[in-house]
Design a protein around this motif. Structure first.
Motif, mmCIF file in Angstrom:
data_model
loop_
_atom_site.group_PDB
_atom_site.id
_atom_site.type_symbol
_atom_site.label_atom_id
_atom_site.label_comp_id
_atom_site.label_asym_id
_atom_site.label_seq_id
_atom_site.Cartn_x
_atom_site.Cartn_y
_atom_site.Cartn_z
ATOM 1 N N ARG A 19 0.846 -1.190 0.000
ATOM 2 C CA ARG A 19 0.000 0.000 0.000
ATOM 3 C C ARG A 19 0.880 1.237 0.000
ATOM 4 N N SER A 20 0.670 2.117 -0.972
ATOM 5 C CA SER A 20 1.462 3.345 -1.060
ATOM 6 C C SER A 20 0.706 4.558 -0.533
ATOM 7 N N LYS A 21 -0.617 4.442 -0.421
ATOM 8 C CA LYS A 21 -1.428 5.514 0.144
ATOM 9 C C LYS A 21 -2.469 4.880 1.050
ATOM 10 N N THR A 22 -2.563 5.382 2.276
ATOM 11 C CA THR A 22 -3.464 4.800 3.274
ATOM 12 C C THR A 22 -4.592 5.763 3.584
ATOM 13 N N SER A 23 -5.809 5.247 3.643
ATOM 14 C CA SER A 23 -6.972 6.063 3.960
ATOM 15 C C SER A 23 -6.972 6.474 5.429
ATOM 16 N N SER A 24 -7.461 7.663 5.681
ATOM 17 C CA SER A 24 -7.620 8.123 7.068
ATOM 18 C C SER A 24 -8.700 7.339 7.798
ATOM 19 N N GLN A 25 -9.495 6.575 7.051
ATOM 20 C CA GLN A 25 -10.569 5.781 7.643
ATOM 21 C C GLN A 25 -10.124 4.360 7.993
ATOM 22 N N ARG A 26 -8.870 4.038 7.774
ATOM 23 C CA ARG A 26 -8.362 2.706 8.130
ATOM 24 C C ARG A 26 -8.074 2.653 9.629
ATOM 25 N N VAL A 27 -8.512 1.571 10.273
ATOM 26 C CA VAL A 27 -8.276 1.378 11.700
ATOM 27 C C VAL A 27 -7.774 -0.043 11.931
ATOM 28 N N ALA A 28 -7.175 -0.256 13.097
ATOM 29 C CA ALA A 28 -6.743 -1.598 13.472
ATOM 30 C C ALA A 28 -7.967 -2.391 13.942
ATOM 31 N N GLN A 73 -8.571 -13.680 9.908
ATOM 32 C CA GLN A 73 -8.784 -15.084 9.583
ATOM 33 C C GLN A 73 -10.268 -15.460 9.564
ATOM 34 N N CYS A 74 -11.021 -14.882 10.481
ATOM 35 C CA CYS A 74 -12.416 -15.261 10.676
ATOM 36 C C CYS A 74 -13.273 -14.762 9.521
ATOM 37 N N GLY A 75 -14.267 -15.561 9.147
ATOM 38 C CA GLY A 75 -15.179 -15.156 8.080
ATOM 39 C C GLY A 75 -16.407 -14.433 8.581
ATOM 40 N N GLY A 76 -16.429 -14.084 9.876
ATOM 41 C CA GLY A 76 -17.615 -13.457 10.443
ATOM 42 C C GLY A 76 -17.712 -11.967 10.159
ATOM 43 N N CYS A 77 -16.775 -11.181 10.607
ATOM 44 C CA CYS A 77 -16.797 -9.724 10.436
ATOM 45 C C CYS A 77 -15.841 -9.327 9.317
ATOM 46 N N GLN A 78 -16.361 -8.607 8.323
ATOM 47 C CA GLN A 78 -15.557 -8.295 7.147
ATOM 48 C C GLN A 78 -15.111 -6.837 7.052
ATOM 49 N N LEU A 79 -15.587 -5.985 7.959
ATOM 50 C CA LEU A 79 -15.343 -4.552 7.800
ATOM 51 C C LEU A 79 -14.581 -3.931 8.958
ATOM 52 N N GLN A 80 -13.919 -4.725 9.776
ATOM 53 C CA GLN A 80 -13.282 -4.159 10.962
ATOM 54 C C GLN A 80 -12.069 -3.289 10.631
ATOM 55 N N HIS A 81 -11.571 -3.335 9.423
ATOM 56 C CA HIS A 81 -10.478 -2.446 9.026
ATOM 57 C C HIS A 81 -10.984 -1.052 8.685
ATOM 58 N N MET A 82 -12.322 -0.889 8.568
ATOM 59 C CA MET A 82 -12.937 0.411 8.314
ATOM 60 C C MET A 82 -13.264 1.089 9.635
ATOM 61 N N SER A 83 -13.096 2.392 9.684
ATOM 62 C CA SER A 83 -13.635 3.136 10.818
ATOM 63 C C SER A 83 -15.150 2.959 10.830
ATOM 64 N N TYR A 84 -15.762 3.168 11.992
ATOM 65 C CA TYR A 84 -17.215 2.994 12.058
ATOM 66 C C TYR A 84 -17.930 4.020 11.180
ATOM 67 N N ALA A 85 -17.383 5.231 11.120
ATOM 68 C CA ALA A 85 -17.981 6.255 10.264
ATOM 69 C C ALA A 85 -17.968 5.816 8.805
ATOM 70 N N GLU A 86 -16.875 5.178 8.384
ATOM 71 C CA GLU A 86 -16.783 4.696 7.001
ATOM 72 C C GLU A 86 -17.725 3.524 6.764
ATOM 73 N N GLN A 87 -17.895 2.665 7.766
ATOM 74 C CA GLN A 87 -18.849 1.565 7.641
ATOM 75 C C GLN A 87 -20.263 2.099 7.421
ATOM 76 N N LEU A 88 -20.637 3.115 8.184
ATOM 77 C CA LEU A 88 -21.975 3.684 8.041
ATOM 78 C C LEU A 88 -22.145 4.341 6.670
ATOM 79 N N ARG A 89 -21.117 5.013 6.204
ATOM 80 C CA ARG A 89 -21.191 5.628 4.875
ATOM 81 C C ARG A 89 -21.321 4.564 3.783
ATOM 82 N N PHE A 90 -20.556 3.479 3.925
ATOM 83 C CA PHE A 90 -20.608 2.371 2.974
ATOM 84 C C PHE A 90 -22.009 1.745 2.941
ATOM 85 N N LYS A 91 -22.606 1.543 4.119
ATOM 86 C CA LYS A 91 -23.930 0.914 4.173
ATOM 87 C C LYS A 91 -25.010 1.828 3.603
ATOM 88 N N LYS A 92 -24.883 3.120 3.842
ATOM 89 C CA LYS A 92 -25.818 4.060 3.235
ATOM 90 C C LYS A 92 -25.717 4.005 1.718
#
Length: 316
Positions: free
Chosen positions: A59-68, A76-95
């Motif tokens: 990655r040469s450019k990282t989004s400010s919305q990336r979180v640990a 590894q888990c197939g349950g949660c797929q969006l934990q690398h997104m900030s919650y604000a970005e998750q809400l924007r994505f779902k909208k």
């Protein structure tokens, strides 16, 4: 574009499941874990006629919305797929997902309002756990499937499941180790009614004959008195359907009871019920606000008809 090609690209949006979309000369590559605005070096892992899949190598450019990711097994888990997104970005994505459905599929030009987010989106909010059970090298494993796999990522705790669901899972693991009968189990289905704090445990098994089953029920309910129902569900199907058709009641009642506002819901092993009760109350409250009901109307909600003046509703 072909497999193993190495390219450089910028993520311009998301697929419906949250993969990043990178267009290379108009050809879309879907890249897991890449956020909008990020750029980097990619390798093509699969190329079809109209789209392909890629993996981000650098990655040469990282989004400010990336979180640990807060969960240690999120990658590894197939349950949660969006934990690398900030919650604000998750809400924007779902909208945006809803907006896309309205415009591209329904062909409706309507306003989609912002998503009503949670105050704490990762702390024990989920009221249902569907947990695979297996045996690997003689050791009981429970957890969730690795993405695109039937391999179980072994764990006894999930951040988003209620504390009582996690407690039942941990106690069941002890019983599996004690009685060495986990190979007869396919899944554990655990339901937690938040308002009453009642818990239902469904053993989804390959046979109704479970060695030491009676002792397990006694020990589980003695250790965790909030368990009000234990049900044996037989599933001999050779597919991914979780629940079978035949059941036996081993302990307690066939249903637990939960409440939303002033409505009471009877929840059985096969009931559909919203898995996030905190947000369900907010959702229902917002629907009532928009509907401006007086209490004299009759409201139809999918399969159920009930008066707004009534106090109960059957959730089966």
């Amino acid at each position: 574009m072909k497999r193993n090609d190495q390219v450089y690209g910028v993520c311009s949006g998301y697929t419906h499941d949250g993969h990043g979309v990178v267009k290379i000369d108009g050809f879309p590559l879907f890249v897991k874990g890449m956020l909008e605005g990020e750029a980097g070096e990619l390798v093509v892992t699969m190329a079809k006629k109209k789209f392909g899949y890629g993996r981000l190598m650098k990655r040469s450019k990282t989004s400010s919305q990336r979180v640990a990711p807060p969960c240690p097994i999120a990658k590894q888990c197939g349950g949660c797929q969006l934990q690398h997104m900030s919650y604000a970005e998750q809400l924007r994505f779902k909208k945006q997902k809803v907006q896309d459905v309205m415009q591209r599929i329904a062909h409706l030009d309507i306003e989609v309002r912002d998503v009503l987010g949670m105050q704490d989106c990762y702390t024990n909010y989920r009221n249902k756990g569907q947990i695979p059970v297996g045996v690997e090298k003689g050791k009981t494993v429970t957890g969730f499937y690795r993405i695109n796999s039937n391999a179980i990522i072994d764990t006894d705790t999930c951040l988003i499941q209620s504390e009582r669901i996690n407690a039942v899972l941990q106690e069941m693991r002890k019983l599996f180790e004690k009685y060495q009968n986990a190979k007869l189990f396919r899944h554990l289905l655990i339901k937690h009614a938040f308002s009453s704090d009642e818990v239902m445990v469904v053993w989804i098994v390959r046979s109704f004959q479970i060695p030491h089953g009676k002792e397990m029920v006694q020990e589980l309910t003695a250790a965790l008195p909030f368990v009000k129902s234990v049900i044996l569900n037989l599933n001999v199907r050779d597919d991914n359907v979780i629940l079978g058709d035949k059941e036996q009641l081993l302990f307690g009642e066939r249903a637990i009871t939960d409440s939303i506002h002033d409505l009471k819901f009877s929840i059985s092993s096969k009931s559909f019920y919203q898995v996030n009760p905190r947000q369900t109350e907010i959702l229902y409250g917002k629907a009532l606000e928009f509907a401006q009901l007086t209490g004299k109307e009759t409201v139809r909600d999918d399969f159920y008809v009930f008066s707004t003046a009534g106090k109960t509703c059957d959730g089966n």
